[in-house]
Design a protein around this motif. Sequence first.
Motif, PDB file in Angstrom:
ATOM      1  N   GLU A  50      -0.091  -4.691  -3.168  1.00  0.00           N
ATOM      2  CA  GLU A  50      -0.158  -3.232  -3.019  1.00  0.00           C
ATOM      3  C   GLU A  50       0.299  -2.535  -4.298  1.00  0.00           C
ATOM      4  O   GLU A  50      -0.338  -1.588  -4.767  1.00  0.00           O
ATOM      5  CB  GLU A  50       0.700  -2.783  -1.834  1.00  0.00           C
ATOM      6  CG  GLU A  50       0.137  -3.188  -0.497  1.00  0.00           C
ATOM      7  CD  GLU A  50       1.112  -2.990   0.646  1.00  0.00           C
ATOM      8  OE1 GLU A  50       2.227  -2.446   0.420  1.00  0.00           O
ATOM      9  OE2 GLU A  50       0.781  -3.395   1.771  1.00  0.00           O
ATOM     10  N   ARG A  51       1.389  -3.009  -4.872  1.00  0.00           N
ATOM     11  CA  ARG A  51       1.893  -2.412  -6.113  1.00  0.00           C
ATOM     12  C   ARG A  51       0.925  -2.655  -7.261  1.00  0.00           C
ATOM     13  O   ARG A  51       0.752  -1.800  -8.117  1.00  0.00           O
ATOM     14  CB  ARG A  51       3.274  -2.951  -6.450  1.00  0.00           C
ATOM     15  CG  ARG A  51       4.340  -2.338  -5.597  1.00  0.00           C
ATOM     16  CD  ARG A  51       5.721  -2.809  -6.011  1.00  0.00           C
ATOM     17  NE  ARG A  51       6.697  -1.992  -5.344  1.00  0.00           N
ATOM     18  CZ  ARG A  51       7.339  -0.972  -5.906  1.00  0.00           C
ATOM     19  NH1 ARG A  51       7.122  -0.675  -7.151  1.00  0.00           N
ATOM     20  NH2 ARG A  51       8.206  -0.271  -5.235  1.00  0.00           N
ATOM     21  N   ALA A  53      -2.339  -2.888  -7.063  1.00  0.00           N
ATOM     22  CA  ALA A  53      -3.455  -1.958  -6.888  1.00  0.00           C
ATOM     23  C   ALA A  53      -3.066  -0.557  -7.349  1.00  0.00           C
ATOM     24  O   ALA A  53      -3.878   0.164  -7.928  1.00  0.00           O
ATOM     25  CB  ALA A  53      -3.902  -1.942  -5.429  1.00  0.00           C
ATOM     26  N   ALA A  54      -1.810  -0.193  -7.134  1.00  0.00           N
ATOM     27  CA  ALA A  54      -1.345   1.135  -7.535  1.00  0.00           C
ATOM     28  C   ALA A  54      -1.195   1.268  -9.053  1.00  0.00           C
ATOM     29  O   ALA A  54      -1.053   2.368  -9.566  1.00  0.00           O
ATOM     30  CB  ALA A  54      -0.008   1.442  -6.855  1.00  0.00           C
ATOM     31  N   CYS A  55      -1.243   0.155  -9.767  1.00  0.00           N
ATOM     32  CA  CYS A  55      -1.086   0.172 -11.224  1.00  0.00           C
ATOM     33  C   CYS A  55      -2.384   0.506 -11.954  1.00  0.00           C
ATOM     34  O   CYS A  55      -2.369   0.734 -13.163  1.00  0.00           O
ATOM     35  CB  CYS A  55      -0.578  -1.179 -11.720  1.00  0.00           C
ATOM     36  SG  CYS A  55       1.132  -1.481 -11.293  1.00  0.00           S
ATOM     37  N   ARG A  56      -3.464   0.527 -11.241  1.00  0.00           N
ATOM     38  CA  ARG A  56      -4.757   0.793 -11.872  1.00  0.00           C
ATOM     39  C   ARG A  56      -4.711   2.116 -12.624  1.00  0.00           C
ATOM     40  O   ARG A  56      -4.355   3.146 -12.077  1.00  0.00           O
ATOM     41  CB  ARG A  56      -5.843   0.820 -10.821  1.00  0.00           C
ATOM     42  CG  ARG A  56      -7.212   0.835 -11.399  1.00  0.00           C
ATOM     43  CD  ARG A  56      -8.271   0.752 -10.337  1.00  0.00           C
ATOM     44  NE  ARG A  56      -9.509   0.426 -11.019  1.00  0.00           N
ATOM     45  CZ  ARG A  56     -10.400  -0.404 -10.594  1.00  0.00           C
ATOM     46  NH1 ARG A  56     -10.222  -1.001  -9.453  1.00  0.00           N
ATOM     47  NH2 ARG A  56     -11.474  -0.643 -11.290  1.00  0.00           N
ATOM     48  N   HIS A  66       6.614  -0.594 -12.711  1.00  0.00           N
ATOM     49  CA  HIS A  66       6.266  -0.438 -11.298  1.00  0.00           C
ATOM     50  C   HIS A  66       6.293  -1.793 -10.569  1.00  0.00           C
ATOM     51  O   HIS A  66       6.771  -1.902  -9.445  1.00  0.00           O
ATOM     52  CB  HIS A  66       4.887   0.217 -11.182  1.00  0.00           C
ATOM     53  CG  HIS A  66       4.497   0.551  -9.785  1.00  0.00           C
ATOM     54  ND1 HIS A  66       5.094   1.553  -9.056  1.00  0.00           N
ATOM     55  CD2 HIS A  66       3.551   0.020  -8.982  1.00  0.00           C
ATOM     56  CE1 HIS A  66       4.541   1.603  -7.859  1.00  0.00           C
ATOM     57  NE2 HIS A  66       3.595   0.698  -7.794  1.00  0.00           N
TER      58      HIS A  66
END
Length: 75
Positions: A50-51, A53-56, A66
Amino acid sequence: AGPPLGVDRDARFPVQRALLGSGDVLVLFTDGLVEDRSQPIKARLEQLAERSAACRGLPLAAAIDHLVALPGDRS
């Protein structure tokens, strides 16, 4: 699967290829990032996914900050 990298200099691992597009995130990590005595490993891997994916689209330094800020005790 196999021995940890660097343990057996004669170990062979399968070759994998993936085409990464602009903005894709490839995360290489050690078990120390996801091991936590208070949570199952599967839950920690899901948190990391999840983290990740949020780094994109984040700058590299921000993405690293992050990812390494996963909650929990990694001692």
